[in-house]
Write an enzyme that holds these catalytic residues in place. Structure first.
Site, short mmCIF file in Angstrom:
data_model
loop_
_atom_site.label_atom_id
_atom_site.label_comp_id
_atom_site.label_asym_id
_atom_site.label_seq_id
_atom_site.Cartn_x
_atom_site.Cartn_y
_atom_site.Cartn_z
N HIS A 1 -3.52 13.03 -5.62
CA HIS A 1 -2.06 13.13 -5.62
C HIS A 1 -1.55 12.39 -4.39
O HIS A 1 -1.89 12.75 -3.25
CB HIS A 1 -1.63 14.59 -5.61
CG HIS A 1 -2.01 15.32 -6.86
ND1 HIS A 1 -1.69 16.65 -7.07
CD2 HIS A 1 -2.68 14.91 -7.97
CE1 HIS A 1 -2.16 17.02 -8.27
NE2 HIS A 1 -2.76 15.97 -8.82
N ARG B 1 0.88 15.17 -18.59
CA ARG B 1 0.12 16.22 -17.90
C ARG B 1 0.99 17.46 -17.89
O ARG B 1 2.14 17.43 -17.41
CB ARG B 1 -0.24 15.79 -16.48
CG ARG B 1 -1.05 16.81 -15.68
CD ARG B 1 -1.54 16.17 -14.39
NE ARG B 1 -2.29 17.08 -13.54
CZ ARG B 1 -1.81 17.70 -12.47
NH1 ARG B 1 -0.52 17.54 -12.13
NH2 ARG B 1 -2.56 18.49 -11.73
N GLU C 1 -0.52 12.53 -9.48
CA GLU C 1 0.87 12.81 -9.12
C GLU C 1 1.27 11.82 -8.04
O GLU C 1 0.47 11.47 -7.17
CB GLU C 1 1.07 14.22 -8.56
CG GLU C 1 0.86 15.36 -9.54
CD GLU C 1 1.19 16.72 -8.91
OE1 GLU C 1 1.87 16.74 -7.85
OE2 GLU C 1 0.74 17.74 -9.45
N TRP D 1 5.19 12.37 -11.01
CA TRP D 1 5.72 13.74 -10.92
C TRP D 1 7.23 13.64 -10.72
O TRP D 1 7.68 12.98 -9.79
CB TRP D 1 5.10 14.49 -9.76
CG TRP D 1 5.57 15.91 -9.73
CD1 TRP D 1 6.71 16.40 -9.16
CD2 TRP D 1 4.92 17.03 -10.34
NE1 TRP D 1 6.83 17.75 -9.36
CE2 TRP D 1 5.74 18.17 -10.09
CE3 TRP D 1 3.76 17.21 -11.09
CZ2 TRP D 1 5.41 19.44 -10.55
CZ3 TRP D 1 3.43 18.48 -11.53
CH2 TRP D 1 4.25 19.58 -11.27
N ASN E 1 -5.17 22.57 -10.42
CA ASN E 1 -4.23 21.74 -9.68
C ASN E 1 -4.37 21.98 -8.18
O ASN E 1 -4.42 23.13 -7.73
CB ASN E 1 -2.79 22.08 -10.11
CG ASN E 1 -1.76 21.25 -9.36
OD1 ASN E 1 -1.65 20.05 -9.59
ND2 ASN E 1 -1.03 21.88 -8.45
N GLU E 2 -4.46 20.88 -7.42
CA GLU E 2 -4.47 20.93 -5.95
C GLU E 2 -5.24 22.16 -5.47
O GLU E 2 -4.67 23.06 -4.84
CB GLU E 2 -3.03 20.91 -5.44
CG GLU E 2 -2.28 19.66 -5.90
CD GLU E 2 -0.86 19.54 -5.40
OE1 GLU E 2 -0.39 20.47 -4.69
OE2 GLU E 2 -0.18 18.53 -5.71
N TYR F 1 1.19 11.52 -2.00
CA TYR F 1 2.48 11.81 -1.42
C TYR F 1 2.50 11.27 0.02
O TYR F 1 2.06 10.15 0.26
CB TYR F 1 2.78 13.31 -1.51
CG TYR F 1 3.02 13.78 -2.93
CD1 TYR F 1 4.09 13.30 -3.68
CD2 TYR F 1 2.16 14.69 -3.55
CE1 TYR F 1 4.31 13.70 -4.99
CE2 TYR F 1 2.37 15.12 -4.86
CZ TYR F 1 3.45 14.62 -5.58
OH TYR F 1 3.66 15.02 -6.88
#
Length: 346
Positions: A223, A73, A252, A281, A155-156, A225
């Site tokens: 993503h 990516r 990610e 990531w 992205n995000e 996290y």
């Protein structure tokens, strides 16, 4: 009424044409990303921040491929917040990814955290519509690459506190525009809330976004996290998507994020158990707050970090689970000249 041979042949040919799928390249089918053969393609890959380290990219792609990854990516800019990645550069990135045997996910990073106010708010973040303008502006680099390139719109694309309707309505409009422009690539949509979908907006309303795609060729990316710090949270989210028959990857993730823990062990377990893709990531070059998310030290592939070693060599990691895309496995061997056994030509 007489049926002539000519009319019979014409009708037969038309029926055969109509029986061919609208997109025979890499696509989304029954909640999975599949290759042109119909075989599932499970992404096992790594993010690379080309936008901030363009001179490192060619070697980074070779090194990422050497880990056994099947996907990369790549971070791009549309010129709103960061430098614009030119169409010429995108063509080169696609060529380099193909040469390395990597499926290429391209994303516009300028949208990161759009709409959040107060502490931590990004400055001058781009809208989903501005990211869409970029893709349409470079569409000639993407058309014809449907087997090799996945288009990650933004992205995000929103921060915390942004209305759910922004994520839903703007993505629906973007997908319609991209398809009208002739882009048939698999489209990837990131979750809101800095990609983590803490509000569960994507989990609950991704079906609406998927239905807006006339090709039904859209997938989703969460993503993972610090929101995903416990096994039950990771499992509930991934199982919730699977139950809807929608295609999802963990676009990610890492072992922690800015000092807060992430349950990466469960991410590995669940994605491997159910054939869900993941992209760690990131290769190298993170800032001080996220330095431990680098997989190699200063782009040196011989110097793995603990996170890089876990993602690449650990249980459920890339080396143990990644399979190259069939389009690369089935590629014919290049013809070799008389002196190729003695001389390498790059």
């Amino acid at each position: 009424m007489k049926t002539t041979l000519k009319s019979f042949v014409t009708a037969f040919v038309m029926a055969a044409v109509l029986a061919v799928p609208a997109h025979a390249d890499m696509s989304v089918r029954d909640g999975q990303v599949v290759e042109s053969s119909g075989a599932p393609f499970v992404m096992r890959g790594i993010n690379h921040a080309h936008l901030w380290a363009p001179n490192r990219t060619n070697q980074a792609l070779k090194d990422i491929a050497a880990t056994g990854a099947n996907t990369v990516r790549i971070v791009l800019g549309n010129g709103v917040r960061w430098n614009r990645t030119s169409e010429r550069s995108v063509r080169r990135l696609i060529t380099q990814s193909k040469a390395a045997g990597l499926i290429c996910v391209l994303e516009v990073h300028d949208t990161t955290g759009y709409g959040q106010t107060g502490e931590g708010a990004p400055k001058d973040a781009a809208t989903i519509a501005q990211a869409t303008d970029y893709w349409i502006g470079i569409k000639d680099a993407l058309i014809g690459q449907e087997d090799y390139v996945i288009l990650n719109i933004a992205n995000e694309p929103s921060g915390n506190g942004v209305a759910d309707s922004y994520w839903v309505d703007e993505h629906k409009a973007a997908i319609v525009r991209l398809r009208a422009a002739g882009l048939k690539n698999v489209i990837m949509v990131d979750g809101p809330n800095w990609g983590q979908d803490a509000s569960k907006t994507m989990l609950q309303r991704a079906g609406e976004v998927f239905e807006s795609d006339p090709l039904k060729n859209t997938m989703f990316s969460v993503h993972m996290y610090q929101v995903y710090d416990r096994p039950e949270v990771v499992r509930a989210y991934l199982d919730g998507f699977r139950s809807q028959g929608l295609a999802l990857i963990v676009g990610e993730f890492g072992p922690d994020h800015e000092g807060e823990p992430v349950d990466e062990a469960t991410i590995f377990d669940v994605t491997n158990a159910h054939g869900i893709g993941y992209l760690g990531w990131s290769w190298s070059g993170n800032g001080p707050k996220a330095r431990n998310l680098d997989m190699v030290v200063k782009f040196n592939a011989r110097h793995l970090t603990p996170w890089g070693d876990r993602l690449i060599n650990g249980e459920g990691g890339i080396r143990a689970t990644s399979k190259p895309a069939a389009i690369f496995r089935n590629a014919p061997e290049p013809k070799r000249g008389l002196f190729s056994r003695w001389f390498r030509v790059d």
